[in-house]
Design a protein around this motif. Structure first.
Motif, PDB file in Angstrom:
ATOM      1  N   LEU A   1       0.625  -1.327  -0.147  1.00  0.00           N
ATOM      2  CA  LEU A   1       0.031  -0.051  -0.086  1.00  0.00           C
ATOM      3  C   LEU A   1       0.807   1.210   0.071  1.00  0.00           C
ATOM      4  O   LEU A   1       0.333   2.264  -0.636  1.00  0.00           O
ATOM      5  N   ALA A   2       1.948   1.232   0.593  1.00  0.00           N
ATOM      6  CA  ALA A   2       2.624   2.460   0.592  1.00  0.00           C
ATOM      7  C   ALA A   2       4.188   2.427   0.603  1.00  0.00           C
ATOM      8  O   ALA A   2       4.627   1.260   0.470  1.00  0.00           O
ATOM      9  N   ARG A   3       4.862   3.473   0.284  1.00  0.00           N
ATOM     10  CA  ARG A   3       6.307   3.470   0.324  1.00  0.00           C
ATOM     11  C   ARG A   3       6.824   4.044   1.487  1.00  0.00           C
ATOM     12  O   ARG A   3       6.246   4.582   2.427  1.00  0.00           O
TER      13      ARG A   3
ATOM     14  N   PRO B   1       6.216  -4.530  10.205  1.00  0.00           N
ATOM     15  CA  PRO B   1       4.929  -4.111  10.362  1.00  0.00           C
ATOM     16  C   PRO B   1       4.640  -3.268   9.306  1.00  0.00           C
ATOM     17  O   PRO B   1       5.071  -2.772   8.447  1.00  0.00           O
ATOM     18  N   ALA B   2       3.148  -3.338   9.274  1.00  0.00           N
ATOM     19  CA  ALA B   2       2.389  -2.277   8.163  1.00  0.00           C
ATOM     20  C   ALA B   2       2.468  -0.912   8.489  1.00  0.00           C
ATOM     21  O   ALA B   2       2.689  -0.129   7.529  1.00  0.00           O
ATOM     22  N   TRP B   3       2.319  -0.366   9.658  1.00  0.00           N
ATOM     23  CA  TRP B   3       2.568   1.216   9.920  1.00  0.00           C
ATOM     24  C   TRP B   3       3.228   0.994  11.455  1.00  0.00           C
ATOM     25  O   TRP B   3       3.272   0.253  12.150  1.00  0.00           O
TER      26      TRP B   3
ATOM     27  N   TYR C   1      -6.438   9.482   0.614  1.00  0.00           N
ATOM     28  CA  TYR C   1      -4.773   8.957   0.119  1.00  0.00           C
ATOM     29  C   TYR C   1      -5.130   7.893  -1.020  1.00  0.00           C
ATOM     30  O   TYR C   1      -4.841   7.015  -1.005  1.00  0.00           O
ATOM     31  N   PRO C   2      -5.638   8.898  -2.174  1.00  0.00           N
ATOM     32  CA  PRO C   2      -5.713   7.929  -3.413  1.00  0.00           C
ATOM     33  C   PRO C   2      -4.566   7.046  -3.680  1.00  0.00           C
ATOM     34  O   PRO C   2      -4.777   6.070  -4.475  1.00  0.00           O
ATOM     35  N   ARG C   3      -3.471   7.450  -3.498  1.00  0.00           N
ATOM     36  CA  ARG C   3      -2.305   6.743  -3.908  1.00  0.00           C
ATOM     37  C   ARG C   3      -2.236   5.460  -3.167  1.00  0.00           C
ATOM     38  O   ARG C   3      -1.792   4.532  -3.694  1.00  0.00           O
ATOM     39  N   LEU C   4      -3.087   5.100  -1.925  1.00  0.00           N
ATOM     40  CA  LEU C   4      -2.999   3.739  -1.518  1.00  0.00           C
ATOM     41  C   LEU C   4      -3.840   3.096  -2.595  1.00  0.00           C
ATOM     42  O   LEU C   4      -3.586   1.818  -2.581  1.00  0.00           O
ATOM     43  N   ALA C   5      -4.952   3.695  -2.955  1.00  0.00           N
ATOM     44  CA  ALA C   5      -5.894   2.752  -3.947  1.00  0.00           C
ATOM     45  C   ALA C   5      -5.051   2.606  -5.136  1.00  0.00           C
ATOM     46  O   ALA C   5      -5.070   1.315  -5.719  1.00  0.00           O
TER      47      ALA C   5
END
Length: 784
Positions: free
Chosen positions: A381-383, A406-408, A434-438
């Motif tokens: 989901l993220a960088r 961990p995820a977060w 946070y549309p970048r996650l999508a």
């Protein structure tokens, strides 16, 4: 130029006054009059919007400035209310109560001010009378940006009681638009996380019908709609998911979204973003469905109450297996809160999916509140370094068996687990903020094709490339082996007889002839085992060589996967293998990790009624054959061996099965006559005598030295790798390095075709120093 949208906000002095009853009652009553009503909820709540959707027959919407940003509130309101005659916005907590320490951010008042919406105040008058007028007056004068335009009195004990309150409110100048008597029939029951979702209550439709009738009788709906029409035009653009994300390919890959009674939490805009990004969103019910939709390339497990339905979810073993296999196969999967708990080995005292080496249990305390979160590393989901805002809302606690990535990272500590194909955490995030996650998730879904179980290193070793992809010993064959292979051609006029090879192999391992079956390479052995029985629950322990998995799939079996994890050095934990597994396949040393599992650990896999196949294809390449089970006798044990790589004869398919004589006999009956060629049988005989054993040990020691040199060089460059013992090294070189090495003339084995690994890993065959120097030079260039 603004947009005309009649609207109002339903608020209260505090929680418990009946905001949800009034908001949903208005939605139901106005809808019953034929109006198109759009329901909205201030804050991160998932449960109230479920009732909104039921009352309005439109998708539920949330408006939360903290989760999506204040600048998106009006666009999201306009998007959600498109085509509606009126929007009803249900508030949260007390009118001015928002995120603690923020001056009321994300409060009902904040959203009312952002949207310039008049407020309809709900007051529970059951425990006072005239005092309520003082409360309303205080609220009305607290913030000039918020206009309380009407009041609904709730839970009036009698007409006289209501008249007293109405009279006290008269001088304030705020009209009373309705008086609701006590009516337990329209109260919504609650549980440990608040109200019970509408989807879980069979009587929800009947409750809404009674509410509509009650409001038609006791609320001045004409005055309410007139109040909504007082709202000024809304200035702002309409939120458009198509402007936030793009489709990464022309296809429409399927994203399976958990729904039904156990999984009711999810933001509508999340799924609109996925559709806008070219995904086909398909709802599945883990309580009743037996399989994922055809073509599933992504999974979204939102929150809900899996702990309430744990027994029913556990009884649907087919769906548990489908999710477990999909996660192990690298299907991009997002799990939030309840979804995280569902993926664990256990939920309370019953079985969960088992995709995570963790257990979920109820906690005595509710975890609730907004959170700031940072991504500690690149994930699905993220960088690394990405920051988001989110919300936690759960009463379970997940405990991992061992450290996990961990995820977060939250202020309170790490949350969940994440990797390139999985993101599971307690944190709820609103992807509209946070549309970048999508986008990142959708891109992974579009890119997913599933691990290519038929991909092998020889595909990567092309002319002009230095071959570190194929695990064939880099040296000439012994003269005596070449002589035996050539001599075998003299027997080409006769059908091959495997008896002499079987006896030689039996002597080599201290077994009887009935405990040995020569095969056309290990691949035929895997095929025979796959067809040996109608396996009820075959399990392959990954990451490992994919041949056994492919053979089982080709034989028509649904394969369960148990993953060994990088965070645990790819160690094998027999307790993670399902108790009812009747076939377990494991490599030792495992290809591609190189991990050598202790023999005692492997013995713990054995149990009555279960067959355990240990693939020892590379064990002769380790000095002394450590941890081998090849000479042991256990019911249900099979060991596969191969001569292909260690003796540099990949063109001669020479392998064999050892073990339980009953299983060996059953496999022999399935074997095609004369499947093992004369050269392969000759190799088995030649490679089983004392001369061959001496040469084998020399080769193994040479390989160990080459591996040690390669490991030291990787350490010097800060490249993580698995400290295994096999004639290859699994190294985490990072994204794009596999391709960069090819461009620099070096072929290494890509690892993302092994379940449980991704494109940041490569497998490197150990080679002589002069070859390794060229590899390292190319690696230095690729890592710059």
């Amino acid at each position: 130029m603004g947009t005309s949208l009649p609207r109002l906000v339903v608020a209260a002095p505090a929680s418990g006054h009946g905001k949800t009853t009034v908001a949903v009652g208005l939605m139901a009553a106005l809808s019953a009059r034929g109006l198109r009503v759009s329901g909205h909820k201030v804050g991160p709540d998932y449960i109230d919007p479920g009732y909104h959707a039921l009352a309005t027959r439109r998708p539920a919407r949330n408006l939360d400035p903290y989760l999506v940003g204040a600048d998106r509130i009006v666009p999201l309101l306009l998007h959600g209310a498109s085509g509606a005659d009126v929007a009803v916005i249900e508030g949260v907590m007390g009118l001015f109560d928002g995120r603690l320490g923020s001056g009321g951010e994300a409060s009902t008042a904040h959203v009312a001010a952002l949207t310039a919406s008049p407020v309809l105040l709900v007051v529970d008058i059951s425990h006072a009378s005239r005092t309520h007028a003082a409360v309303v007056a205080g609220l009305a004068g607290f913030d000039p940006a918020v206009r309380i335009a009407g009041v609904v009195l709730n839970k009036a004990g009698s007409a006289r009681h209501a008249d007293e309150v109405v009279a006290a409110l008269g001088p304030i100048g705020i009209p009373v638009l309705g008086v609701l008597p006590r009516d337990a029939e329209v109260e919504t029951p609650s549980r440990h996380l608040g109200l019970i979702p509408a989807a879980e209550r069979d009587e929800s439709g009947a409750v809404l019908e009674r509410l509509a009738q009650l409001f038609e009788q006791h609320v001045n709906l004409d005055a309410v709609t007139a109040l909504a029409r007082q709202a000024p035009d809304v200035a702002g653009a309409v939120w458009d998911p198509c402007a936030e994300v793009r489709a990464a390919s022309p296809g429409r890959p399927v994203v399976a979204v958990a729904g039904g009674r156990a999984f009711t939490f999810g933001y509508t805009e999340t799924f609109e973003l996925l559709r806008a990004a070219g995904c086909e969103v398909v709802c599945v019910d883990p309580l009743t469905d037996s399989a994922l939709p055809a073509g599933t390339a992504g999974i979204y497990l939102g929150g809900g109450f899996p702990e309430v339905y744990a027994s029913e979810l556990a009884s649907n073993t087919a769906f548990l297996g489908a999710i477990r296999e999909a996660v192990a196969a690298g299907v991009p999967t997002v799990a939030e809160c309840g979804g995280l708990a569902y993926l664990c080995r256990s939920v309370g005292e019953v079985a969960g999916v088992g995709a995570l080496a963790a257990g979920a249990k109820m906690s005595p305390r509710l975890t609730l509140g907004y959170r700031n979160a940072t991504a500690p590393a690149d994930s699905l989901l993220a960088r690394a370094g990405d920051q988001v805002t989110g919300h936690e809302f759960h009463r379970t606690r997940v405990t991992f068996d061992r450290p996990a990535d961990p995820a977060w990272q939250l202020p309170e500590g790490p949350d969940g687990v994440a990797g390139p194909s999985l993101h599971a955490s307690y944190l709820h995030t609103h992807w509209a903020g946070y549309p970048r996650l999508a986008q990142r998730f959708a891109d992974a879904v579009h890119a997913f094709t599933g691990p290519d179980l038929h991909h092998h290193g020889d595909v990567e070793a092309r002319p002009g490339l230095l071959d570190f992809a194929v695990n064939v010993y880099a040296g000439p064959r012994p003269d005596w082996l070449d002589a035996a292979l050539h001599a075998s051609l003299d027997d080409a006029a006769s059908y091959p007889d495997s008896a002499a090879a079987r006896d030689a192999l039996a002597a080599r391992h201290g077994l009887l002839g009935a405990e040995v079956l020569p095969t056309a390479g290990a691949s035929e052995a895997f095929d025979l085992v796959a067809r040996l029985r109608r396996w009820r629950r075959p399990v392959v322990i990954h990451p490992q060589y994919t041949g056994p998995h492919a053979a089982l799939t080709a034989a028509g079996h649904n394969v369960d996967v148990v993953l060994c994890h990088a965070a645990d050095d790819f160690a094998l934990h027999p307790s993670e293998v399902p108790d009812d597994a009747d076939l377990v396949v494991v490599g030792n040393p495992t290809n591609p990790t190189g991990v050598l599992h202790p023999a005692e650990t492997l013995r713990r896999l054995l149990r009555p009624g279960r067959v355990v196949l240990v693939d020892e294809a590379f064990l002769d390449a380790i000095p002394g054959d450590p941890e081998t089970l090849s000479g042991e006798r256990h019911p249900g044990l099979l060991v596969s061996r191969s001569l292909t790589k260690h003796w540099s004869i990949p063109g001669v398919r020479a392998g064999y099965l050892l073990g339980d004589p009953g299983l060996i006999a059953a496999a022999a009956r399935l074997q095609i006559p004369w499947s093992v060629s004369a050269p392969a049988l000759a190799a088995m005989i030649s490679c089983s005598d004392e001369r061959a054993l001496t040469e084998s040990d020399l080769r193994a020691k040479q390989l160990a030295l080459w591996r040690s040199d390669l490991g030291a060089a990787l350490i010097a460059r800060g490249v993580p790798f698995v400290a295994g013992a096999a004639p290859y090294v699994l190294a985490r070189v990072g994204d794009g390095v596999h391709t960069a090495l090819r461009e620099n003339g070096i072929a290494v084995r890509r690892a993302d075709t092994f379940p449980g690994l991704d494109a940041t890993w490569v497998r490197i065959a150990v080679r002589p120093p002069e070859w390794t120097d060229q590899l390292l030079s190319a690696l230095d260039r690729a890592l710059r």
